[in-house]
Design an enzyme around this catalytic site. Structure first.
Site, PDB file in Angstrom:
ATOM      1  N   ASP A 315       0.862  -1.179   0.000  1.00 21.60           N
ATOM      2  CA  ASP A 315       0.000   0.000   0.000  1.00 21.60           C
ATOM      3  C   ASP A 315       0.898   1.229   0.000  1.00 21.60           C
ATOM      4  OD1 ASP A 315      -2.455   1.502   0.283  1.00 21.60           O
ATOM      5  OD2 ASP A 315      -1.817   1.874   2.348  1.00 21.60           O
ATOM      6  N   THR A 317       0.233   4.657   0.844  1.00 22.89           N
ATOM      7  CA  THR A 317       0.151   5.525   2.003  1.00 22.89           C
ATOM      8  C   THR A 317       0.494   4.752   3.271  1.00 22.89           C
ATOM      9  OG1 THR A 317      -1.595   6.771   0.904  1.00 22.89           O
ATOM     10  CG2 THR A 317      -1.332   7.124   3.265  1.00 22.89           C
ATOM     11  N   ASP A 557      -1.661  -0.359   6.481  1.00 22.49           N
ATOM     12  CA  ASP A 557      -1.873   0.197   7.815  1.00 22.49           C
ATOM     13  C   ASP A 557      -3.277   0.743   8.019  1.00 22.49           C
ATOM     14  OD1 ASP A 557      -1.766   2.415   6.178  1.00 22.49           O
ATOM     15  OD2 ASP A 557      -0.530   3.604   7.543  1.00 22.49           O
TER      16      ASP A 557
END
Length: 801
Positions: A315, A317, A557
């Site tokens: 991912d 970000t 996250d």
């Protein structure tokens, strides 16, 4: 995780400063519930208890077998034939100590990474341990928070909950006051509060949560393969033992004690008991090593899984970029007044009590004015599924307007002029949000239709300094890196290009991906960077890669990563990520450092690669032990060895070297079919070694005569067996380094010391008689060693792994 400061609930409402309608329990009410036992006392452990560890290492099937054999030797004597019993005690002790070290590491790290819910008590909100929550507590929720107990919604501000971990349904559920909340679900958007109606073991997902957060032995090819081998060995032991006893007692007429000793000598080396213990030790040491790097391994077999990973889905970000962002510039559209636009952005920031990273950057850049002249009558929190947030604002002049803040390519129709400007900014690696106005209500399903663009908010992301080196490591290790993000594809591609990721120049918009799994897998194999990926698509992409034989690791996250993390072979969460991601991930990077991943992958490869290597040593011994027992029974001659001889050989050619080899560096990616990979070398090696030892034994039986012939025959056969087994060790120790060469030479020196030291000769009953047979034994071992070399090369060519 740092504890959030205590805040007065009256000042932390939805922007209006009024006291909260539900201040929570008083201290007296909490004490009353604790006294009644109405506490969330579900035991959440990161590892097995000490008693479980001791029990698992001591009370095993093979320890029981060896314990019985050891007891028999203690009765018939002498004690040196029972040395194998002390070796088992030592190995079991090592296994217990190492797993206790791993337990301590896991427990300490789990305390650091443990979720701490926010609970209102006496009108004050504070974070407390999960186990301190009591019945009727009022718990606050925000995006990414995990619901830890069952309850009923009291307050809801656009509260959307994902219950997929419980129901399998991926679509978020919009919650309103009075709706039930199930433990095990998590918040994907909005915020609110609920009261606990069931705590502890009565909660819906208590058992699931307990099992998911403590030590588990999930599927492991390594463990399954070893168990399969041991099952077959067990079945071979029984007829072999009976054959040896009857052969020595009835046919050869040896005394009972001598027959039993020879039977034990034939049975003990068939058991690769050290392989099981060494596997546990290797896993445990891996946990300790990773723990020192602030990496929490929630399931031990995850270390093995990492060794098999060939695709890492990242991912953007929070993984490639740091969590925070900065507003780089504001670009008003269609003649909008800058000052008014800034006040609208400030009001939007105030309207959301739990802003995400993008909105937090806007809040930092445009703080709310002290007069607070803009009123919020309704709000819609950001959702990664819809890609925008919004609020219904009343301006100082009384005008009511719905404002939306989100992705320009979602809010604007294709071909809009603002999209061209957005694409140019995305190509520079910048993130762009569109502020737009509409007259429709927030709950209107067509609220995004015919919006009026007001401004482009340009955000600058902070790249993680270690990300580029980490991506290079994956490329060097033949691990494909796929960037999967919900952001604009061009923007994600630009970020990946800054990190020199191959294929970043051709980003793919996930909205154009086919729904068919095979077609999606083909598109994934061609592309590297994917943008505008929905949470459900992330899960589908992981499944598509797995359907084509890939072992997939997923990092993330945010709550939008949970579904993919759960379904991936290995889920890796950042320590600062949401509670939901930490709950489903097998590995949590508590230091939030992407640079830890290479160490994690390397540790996994070291464990699985080295266990595969040393397993060949153990199983070679099993094969030659079975062969010798069969040959002895067929020839109707005494078994050539006593337990003390095989204990000495096992220690020098397997036990000590295997311990060092199992902990050595190893970067080779693990491959499947563990049993086949090990047995393709162990079977021919065992057959050659056993045949060489038996040939020497037969030759010695014709050479030596008289009362002391059997010890002389045994010594010559032991010499051949040791030299041939040492050569197997020398092959397995490759590629050579100074310490590997020193290890092999040290084992050879140890055997020479036994042969040259009188009291050790007597202790192990080893004494080479004359020079002819000992040199013949060396010659046979040399022929066997050459045969081993050719056989290993032939197997490597004709039976590649």
């Amino acid at each position: 995780m740092t504890e959030r400061a205590r805040t007065d609930v009256t000042a932390s409402g939805p922007g209006d400063g009024r006291p909260a309608a539900h201040p929570g329990l008083t201290a007296a009410e909490v004490a009353e519930r604790v006294a009644r036992g109405e506490v969330n006392d579900v035991p959440v452990r990161s590892s097995r208890s000490t008693a479980d560890i001791v029990r698992a290492n001591v009370f095993t099937r093979f320890n029981a077998i060896i314990g019985v054999l050891f007891a028999i030797i203690l009765v018939v004597g002498p004690i040196q034939d029972g040395l194998f019993g002390f070796v088992i005690v030592a190995n079991t002790g090592i296994g217990i100590v190492q797993e206790l070290r791993a337990k301590r590491t896991l427990d300490n790290l789990a305390v650091i990474g443990e979720a701490r819910p926010t609970v209102r008590r006496d009108g004050v909100a504070a974070q407390i341990p999960t186990s301190a929550v009591v019945l009727s507590d009022v718990l606050e929720l925000g995006p990414g928070d995990k619901v830890i107990v069952d309850g009923e919604v009291l307050e809801a501000d656009g509260l959307e909950v994902d219950e997929s971990l419980l129901t399998g349904e991926a679509d978020p559920v919009l919650k309103k006051p009075g709706d039930p909340m199930m433990s095990g679900s998590f918040v994907v958007a909005g915020g609110g509060a609920f009261t606990a109606t069931k705590v502890g073991r009565e909660a819906y997902a208590a058992q699931l949560a307990d099992e998911a957060s403590r030590f588990t032995l999930v599927h492991s090819e390594l463990r399954s393969g070893i168990s399969l081998i041991l099952k077959y060995v067990t079945w071979m032991m029984i007829p072999t033992a009976l054959g040896l006893v009857f052969s020595h007692l009835l046919t050869l007429g040896l005394p009972g004690d001598e027959s039993i000793r020879r039977m034990v000598a034939g049975i003990v080396p068939m058991i690769p008991e050290g392989l099981v213990l060494l596997t546990s030790v290797a896993f445990a040491i891996g946990v300790v090593r990773l723990g020192r790097q602030q990496c929490l391994v929630q399931e031990l077999p995850a270390i093995e899984g990492l060794a098999r990973v060939d695709v890492v889905c990242l991912d953007k970000t929070g993984t490639l970029t740091e969590g925070g962002m900065d507003v780089r510039e504001l670009r008003p559209q269609n003649g909008a007044e800058r000052s008014r636009t800034e006040r609208v952005l400030a009001a939007l920031g105030t309207a959301d009590p739990r802003p995400n990273a993008s909105l937090q950057a806007i809040i930092d850049a445009y703080p709310a004015p002290a007069d607070g002249t803009w009123d919020c009558t309704a709000s819609l929190p950001f959702s990664s599924a819809r890609k925008y947030s919004g609020a219904r604002l009343t301006s100082p002049d009384g005008t009511h307007t719905t404002w939306l803040l989100g992705a320009p390519d979602v809010l604007l129709p294709p071909g809009d002029g603002a999209l061209t400007e957005t694409d140019a900014l995305n190509a520079q690696g910048l993130r762009v949000l569109l502020l737009a106005a509409t007259d429709r209500a927030l709950d209107d399903p067509w609220v995004t239709q015919a919006v009026r663009p007001t401004a482009l908010v340009v955000l600058e992301q902070r790249l993680r300094p270690e990300a580029s080196a980490t991506l290079r490591y994956f490329a060097d290790q033949d691990v494909q890196a796929k960037v999967i993000s919900g952001d604009n594809a061009v923007s994600v591609g630009a970020v990946a290009a800054e990190l020199d990721l191959p294929g970043a120049a051709d980003p793919v918009d996930a909205r154009t991906l086919p729904a068919d799994p095979d077609a999606m897998a083909a598109a994934l194999s061609e592309g590297t960077v994917f943008g505008r990926v929905t949470p459900r698509q992330k899960r589908d992409m992981v499944a598509a890669l797995q359907s084509h034989g890939h072992n997939v690791a997923m990092t993330g996250d945010g709550v939008n990563d949970v579904l993919a993390l759960k379904d991936a072979d290995i889920g890796v969460s950042m320590g600062a990520g949401s509670e939901a991601t930490r709950a489903v991930a097998q590995i949590v990077l508590l230091n939030n450092s992407f640079a830890t991943l290479p160490s994690v992958v390397a540790e996994g490869r070291r464990v699985i690669g080295n266990i595969t290597r040393v397993a060949t040593l153990f199983l070679t011994k099993t094969v030659y032990s079975v062969l010798l027992a069969i040959l002895v029974s067929c020839w109707q001659i005494p078994y050539p060895y006593l337990p003390r001889h095989l204990t000495l050989l096992s220690t020098l050619t397997i036990g000590i070297p295997a311990f060092f080899l199992a902990l050595a560096p190893n970067t080779e990616r693990a491959r499947p079919h563990f049993v086949r990979r090990v047995m393709r070398y162990a079977i021919p090696s065992g057959l050659i070694t056993g045949a060489a030892a038996f040939a020497t034994y037969l030759l010695a039986r014709h050479y030596y005569t008289g009362p002391g012939a059997l010890p002389a025959e045994t010594s010559a056969a032991t010499l051949t067996l040791f030299l041939t087994a040492l050569w197997v060790l020398a092959i397995i120790a490759r590629p050579y380094s100074w310490w590997r060469i020193a290890l092999v030479l040290a084992m050879a020196l140890g055997f020479l010391i036994v042969l040259a030291t009188p009291w050790l000769q007597r202790f192990f009953d080893l004494r080479l008689v004359g020079t002819t047979l000992p040199w013949a034994a060396v010659g046979i071992a040399a022929i066997a060693s050459v045969t081993l070399e050719f056989t290993w090369r032939w197997v490597a060519r004709h039976f590649p792994a």
